[in-house]
Design an enzyme around this catalytic site. Structure first.
Site, PDB file in Angstrom:
ATOM      1  N   LYS A  55      16.296  62.315  -4.379  1.00 30.27           N
ATOM      2  CA  LYS A  55      15.706  61.655  -3.205  1.00 30.27           C
ATOM      3  C   LYS A  55      14.184  61.737  -3.237  1.00 30.27           C
ATOM      4  O   LYS A  55      13.497  60.742  -3.014  1.00 30.27           O
ATOM      5  CB  LYS A  55      16.263  62.283  -1.916  1.00 30.27           C
ATOM      6  CG  LYS A  55      17.709  61.906  -1.654  1.00 30.27           C
ATOM      7  CD  LYS A  55      18.356  62.779  -0.580  1.00 30.27           C
ATOM      8  CE  LYS A  55      19.841  62.423  -0.449  1.00 30.27           C
ATOM      9  NZ  LYS A  55      20.566  63.327   0.461  1.00 30.27           N
ATOM     10  N   GLN A  99      19.444  68.297   4.401  1.00 33.34           N
ATOM     11  CA  GLN A  99      20.515  68.159   3.414  1.00 33.34           C
ATOM     12  C   GLN A  99      21.744  68.962   3.847  1.00 33.34           C
ATOM     13  O   GLN A  99      21.653  70.159   4.129  1.00 33.34           O
ATOM     14  CB  GLN A  99      20.007  68.639   2.045  1.00 33.34           C
ATOM     15  CG  GLN A  99      20.995  68.438   0.918  1.00 33.34           C
ATOM     16  CD  GLN A  99      21.312  66.968   0.633  1.00 33.34           C
ATOM     17  OE1 GLN A  99      20.418  66.138   0.577  1.00 33.34           O
ATOM     18  NE2 GLN A  99      22.586  66.657   0.472  1.00 33.34           N
ATOM     19  N   ASP A 122      18.955  59.835   8.419  1.00 30.06           N
ATOM     20  CA  ASP A 122      20.350  59.950   7.997  1.00 30.06           C
ATOM     21  C   ASP A 122      21.282  59.278   9.006  1.00 30.06           C
ATOM     22  O   ASP A 122      22.454  59.055   8.720  1.00 30.06           O
ATOM     23  CB  ASP A 122      20.740  61.434   7.864  1.00 30.06           C
ATOM     24  CG  ASP A 122      20.786  61.889   6.409  1.00 30.06           C
ATOM     25  OD1 ASP A 122      20.916  61.007   5.532  1.00 30.06           O
ATOM     26  OD2 ASP A 122      20.695  63.101   6.168  1.00 30.06           O
TER      27      ASP A 122
END
Ligand code: NDP
Length: 296
Positions: A55, A99, A122
């Site tokens: 990422k 994460q 997200d």
């Protein structure tokens, strides 16, 4: 029947990243805007470390500034929350990604709720989940289902009336996937571990999205001839010291003889997930600066 076409997530993701890179260059030139993404990694889970590296590398490649925060597995909940509140206030940061999974001692729901919904790239915050559920514009849409929808629409642009089956009902994949397909006017069924006659439910579907985390659960004879099959599953099979083999949730070789199009694992949904994260970051940065969002 001819073999299914491959839905090449790697190629589609490259196309999306190229479009984002020129949009980012325009934002820099015309609005002096440099979007930034903060990535928070807690602990040393090897798969998470790989995801975070990918990422941050792809951010830099397209022109998004990345800020990586690595915390030890035994970090205190309060310290993690303090970091997130700081990132919420930081004007250089337009997107925040925590994460997952977090270590068991951390209250994941509290952490996700602490992220400013406008920076929640997200799309896991209840405000964004609620917007998606209610069909209200402005949701930041979770990256994996967003990527799946793009893959499906690359093959069939109009989905109205088609039967879709979403296998798996997690908050990060299954539920938002079902909402996106519903918004495309599909007739959506959600299946899970309590579903009676899973093969029969699958066989009725024109579009089948499998997100269960069970290697090759979906067999070739579960698939309706001509269906589009999206395999979200990433199952690492230990190869006795060799590099782990990745298997999807669909028995690929069987399925490709029945479906009209199918995603490979790897190289299908995974690359699209990361590309959609970059896209969400650009969208969040545009919104924060009252600029027009990218149309793609
Ligand atoms: P979860 O474990 O959160 O959810 C799995 C879902 O599958 C649950 O709803 C569960 O049902 C259902 N399920 C499990 N076993 C069965 C079964 N035997 N029959 C029917 N349903 C079953 O997983 P995620 O949604 O987080 O992830 C799913 C997969 O996708 C994983 O392999 C994950 O690694 C992968 N993934 C890939 C991404 C990518 O970018 N490619 C991103 C995110 C995830 P119930 O609710 O009843 O327990």
């Amino acid at each position: 029947m001819a073999e299914a076409a491959l839905l090449d997530g790697k190629a589609l993701a490259t196309k999306l990243r190229t479009a984002l890179a020129s949009e980012l260059a325009r934002l820099r030139r015309e609005a002096r805007l440099a979007p930034g993404l903060a990535v928070v990694l807690v602990g040393d889970d090897p798969a998470s470390q790989i995801y975070v590296r990918t990422k941050t590398r792809q951010c830099e490649e397209v022109g998004i500034k990345s800020f990586a925060h690595r915390l030890p597995a035994d970090v205190r909940q309060e310290d993690l929350l303090t970091l997130i509140r700081g990132l919420n206030r930081d004007p250089r940061v337009h997107g925040i990604l925590v994460q997952l999974p977090l270590p068991a001692a951390i209250d994941e729901a509290e952490v996700l709720a602490a992220v400013d919904p406008d920076k929640d790239v997200d799309g896991f915050h209840v405000v964004n989940a609620g917007r998606l559920f209610a069909g209200i514009s402005g949701a930041l849409v979770p990256c994996t289902p967003q990527g799946c929808l793009r893959l499906i629409k690359s093959r069939v642009p109009k989905l109205a009336g088609l039967k879709a089956l979403v296998l798996g009902r997690s908050n990060i994949v299954g539920k938002p996937m079902a909402m996106l397909l519903l918004a495309e006017h599909c007739t959506v069924t959600m299946a899970h571990s309590h579903t009676f006659d899973l093969p029969g439910e699958c066989r009725a579907a024109d579009i089948l999205v499998a997100a269960v985390g069970r290697p090759e659960l979906v067999r070739g004879d579960w698939i309706k001839p001509g269906a589009i099959v999206i395999d979200v599953g990433i199952n690492r099979l230990d190869n006795g010291g060799e590099k782990a083999k990745l298997l999807g949730d669909v028995a690929f070789e069987e399925a490709r003889r029945v479906a009209s199009a199918i995603t490979p694992v790897p190289g299908g949904v995974g690359p699209m997930t990361v590309a959609c994260l970059l896209r969400n970051t650009v969208i969040a940065a545009c919104r924060a600066n009252d600029l027009e969002e990218p149309a793609f």
